[in-house]
Design a protein around this motif. Structure first.
Motif, PDB file in Angstrom:
ATOM      1  N   ILE A  28     121.371 -57.429  17.853  1.00 53.26           N
ATOM      2  CA  ILE A  28     121.199 -56.003  17.565  1.00 53.26           C
ATOM      3  C   ILE A  28     119.724 -55.678  17.409  1.00 53.26           C
ATOM      4  N   PHE A  29     119.019 -56.520  16.696  1.00 52.17           N
ATOM      5  CA  PHE A  29     117.671 -56.195  16.247  1.00 52.17           C
ATOM      6  C   PHE A  29     116.633 -56.319  17.354  1.00 52.17           C
ATOM      7  N   SER A  30     116.708 -57.416  18.071  1.00 56.08           N
ATOM      8  CA  SER A  30     115.644 -57.760  19.001  1.00 56.08           C
ATOM      9  C   SER A  30     115.441 -56.709  20.081  1.00 56.08           C
ATOM     10  N   GLY A  31     114.208 -56.185  20.156  1.00 53.85           N
ATOM     11  CA  GLY A  31     113.846 -55.269  21.222  1.00 53.85           C
ATOM     12  C   GLY A  31     114.339 -53.856  21.070  1.00 53.85           C
ATOM     13  N   ASN A  32     115.082 -53.579  19.987  1.00 57.24           N
ATOM     14  CA  ASN A  32     115.647 -52.246  19.795  1.00 57.24           C
ATOM     15  C   ASN A  32     114.903 -51.462  18.726  1.00 57.24           C
ATOM     16  N   ALA A  33     114.856 -50.139  18.906  1.00 59.04           N
ATOM     17  CA  ALA A  33     114.445 -49.282  17.812  1.00 59.04           C
ATOM     18  C   ALA A  33     115.511 -49.355  16.727  1.00 59.04           C
ATOM     19  N   MET A  34     115.061 -49.406  15.496  1.00 60.65           N
ATOM     20  CA  MET A  34     115.973 -49.442  14.352  1.00 60.65           C
ATOM     21  C   MET A  34     115.760 -48.193  13.515  1.00 60.65           C
ATOM     22  N   ALA A  35     116.805 -47.766  12.844  1.00 63.42           N
ATOM     23  CA  ALA A  35     116.723 -46.535  12.068  1.00 63.42           C
ATOM     24  C   ALA A  35     117.505 -46.666  10.778  1.00 63.42           C
ATOM     25  N   TRP A  36     117.103 -45.865   9.817  1.00 61.95           N
ATOM     26  CA  TRP A  36     117.890 -45.648   8.608  1.00 61.95           C
ATOM     27  C   TRP A  36     118.523 -44.266   8.712  1.00 61.95           C
ATOM     28  N   TYR A  37     119.797 -44.227   8.389  1.00 61.27           N
ATOM     29  CA  TYR A  37     120.563 -43.000   8.388  1.00 61.27           C
ATOM     30  C   TYR A  37     121.086 -42.778   6.970  1.00 61.27           C
ATOM     31  N   ARG A  38     121.448 -41.526   6.662  1.00 57.90           N
ATOM     32  CA  ARG A  38     122.098 -41.285   5.383  1.00 57.90           C
ATOM     33  C   ARG A  38     123.216 -40.265   5.561  1.00 57.90           C
ATOM     34  N   LEU A  39     124.199 -40.413   4.694  1.00 56.55           N
ATOM     35  CA  LEU A  39     125.366 -39.538   4.734  1.00 56.55           C
ATOM     36  C   LEU A  39     125.742 -39.190   3.311  1.00 56.55           C
ATOM     37  N   ALA A  40     125.707 -37.905   3.027  1.00 55.31           N
ATOM     38  CA  ALA A  40     126.110 -37.402   1.714  1.00 55.31           C
ATOM     39  C   ALA A  40     127.428 -36.649   1.857  1.00 55.31           C
ATOM     40  N   PRO A  41     128.245 -36.626   0.812  1.00 57.11           N
ATOM     41  CA  PRO A  41     129.535 -35.927   0.886  1.00 57.11           C
ATOM     42  C   PRO A  41     129.359 -34.480   1.329  1.00 57.11           C
ATOM     43  N   GLY A  42     130.148 -34.083   2.314  1.00 56.25           N
ATOM     44  CA  GLY A  42     130.098 -32.716   2.808  1.00 56.25           C
ATOM     45  C   GLY A  42     128.921 -32.400   3.695  1.00 56.25           C
ATOM     46  N   GLN A  43     128.110 -33.395   3.977  1.00 59.29           N
ATOM     47  CA  GLN A  43     126.918 -33.181   4.797  1.00 59.29           C
ATOM     48  C   GLN A  43     127.036 -33.940   6.119  1.00 59.29           C
ATOM     49  N   LYS A  44     126.245 -33.529   7.082  1.00 59.34           N
ATOM     50  CA  LYS A  44     126.180 -34.259   8.345  1.00 59.34           C
ATOM     51  C   LYS A  44     125.274 -35.478   8.181  1.00 59.34           C
ATOM     52  N   ARG A  45     125.532 -36.477   8.993  1.00 56.00           N
ATOM     53  CA  ARG A  45     124.683 -37.664   8.978  1.00 56.00           C
ATOM     54  C   ARG A  45     123.274 -37.278   9.427  1.00 56.00           C
ATOM     55  N   GLU A  46     122.286 -37.825   8.748  1.00 50.99           N
ATOM     56  CA  GLU A  46     120.894 -37.557   9.078  1.00 50.99           C
ATOM     57  C   GLU A  46     120.196 -38.855   9.477  1.00 50.99           C
ATOM     58  N   VAL A  47     119.300 -38.739  10.416  1.00 50.25           N
ATOM     59  CA  VAL A  47     118.401 -39.836  10.746  1.00 50.25           C
ATOM     60  C   VAL A  47     117.204 -39.711   9.817  1.00 50.25           C
ATOM     61  N   VAL A  48     117.044 -40.655   8.933  1.00 49.25           N
ATOM     62  CA  VAL A  48     115.988 -40.579   7.919  1.00 49.25           C
ATOM     63  C   VAL A  48     114.658 -41.082   8.472  1.00 49.25           C
ATOM     64  N   ALA A  49     114.702 -42.215   9.160  1.00 50.70           N
ATOM     65  CA  ALA A  49     113.473 -42.811   9.673  1.00 50.70           C
ATOM     66  C   ALA A  49     113.806 -43.742  10.822  1.00 50.70           C
ATOM     67  N   VAL A  50     112.892 -43.823  11.764  1.00 53.72           N
ATOM     68  CA  VAL A  50     113.063 -44.666  12.947  1.00 53.72           C
ATOM     69  C   VAL A  50     111.808 -45.507  13.137  1.00 53.72           C
ATOM     70  N   ILE A  51     112.000 -46.748  13.536  1.00 53.76           N
ATOM     71  CA  ILE A  51     110.868 -47.601  13.908  1.00 53.76           C
ATOM     72  C   ILE A  51     111.198 -48.274  15.232  1.00 53.76           C
ATOM     73  N   THR A  52     110.288 -48.168  16.181  1.00 53.92           N
ATOM     74  CA  THR A  52     110.510 -48.778  17.486  1.00 53.92           C
ATOM     75  C   THR A  52     110.225 -50.275  17.420  1.00 53.92           C
ATOM     76  N   SER A  53     110.549 -50.969  18.490  1.00 53.56           N
ATOM     77  CA  SER A  53     110.273 -52.406  18.535  1.00 53.56           C
ATOM     78  C   SER A  53     108.776 -52.674  18.455  1.00 53.56           C
ATOM     79  N   GLY A  54     107.975 -51.703  18.864  1.00 56.72           N
ATOM     80  CA  GLY A  54     106.524 -51.849  18.799  1.00 56.72           C
ATOM     81  C   GLY A  54     105.906 -51.385  17.502  1.00 56.72           C
ATOM     82  N   GLY A  55     106.724 -50.823  16.620  1.00 59.27           N
ATOM     83  CA  GLY A  55     106.227 -50.439  15.302  1.00 59.27           C
ATOM     84  C   GLY A  55     105.908 -48.968  15.118  1.00 59.27           C
ATOM     85  N   SER A  56     106.112 -48.155  16.133  1.00 60.63           N
ATOM     86  CA  SER A  56     105.908 -46.717  15.956  1.00 60.63           C
ATOM     87  C   SER A  56     107.010 -46.159  15.072  1.00 60.63           C
ATOM     88  N   THR A  57     106.654 -45.180  14.258  1.00 63.77           N
ATOM     89  CA  THR A  57     107.615 -44.645  13.294  1.00 63.77           C
ATOM     90  C   THR A  57     107.748 -43.129  13.409  1.00 63.77           C
TER      91      THR A  57
END
Length: 119
Positions: A28-57
């Motif tokens: 899963i990890f190798s070569g892929n952008a990774m992200a943190w998501y969050r989900l609160a009750p009654g809310q839509k899922r949000e993308v909180v932060a993303v980091i690419t394989s090269g380290g861009s955020t």
């Protein structure tokens, strides 16, 4: 084997800090952008932060300047340092690839870790 295992959540007061960690299997990890998501009750899922394989955020506007995403490629681990937490940050936090991993016809998610910020 597919693995996404989040940890580090908890209950903190307004203005506090937490550091979330997520260990992912190598496929899963190798070569892929990774992200943190969050989900609160009654809310839509949000993308909180993303980091690419090269380290861009990239960050959700409401967390910019307070949260920092980082990755350790040797450990297949992505982190989210959360400072100056606010009650509106309360949610379940999940890591995944960006976009989320799909197995067959379903998105694959770990159990997540709960962050609760008290006022």
């Amino acid at each position: 084997q597919v693995q996404l295992e989040e940890s580090g959540g908890g209950l903190v007061q307004d203005g506090g800090s937490l550091r979330l960690s997520c260990v992912a299997s190598g496929r899963i990890f190798s070569g892929n952008a990774m992200a943190w998501y969050r989900l609160a009750p009654g809310q839509k899922r949000e993308v909180v932060a993303v980091i690419t394989s090269g380290g861009s955020t990239n960050y959700l506007a409401s967390v910019k300047g307070r949260f920092t995403i980082a990755r350790d490629n040797a450990k297949n681990t992505v982190y989210l340092q959360m400072n100056s937490l606010k009650p509106e940050d309360t949610a379940g936090y999940y890591c995944n690839t960006d976009p989320p991993l799909v197995l067959g016809t379903w998105e694959y998610w770990g159990r997540g870790t709960q962050v609760t910020v008290s006022s």
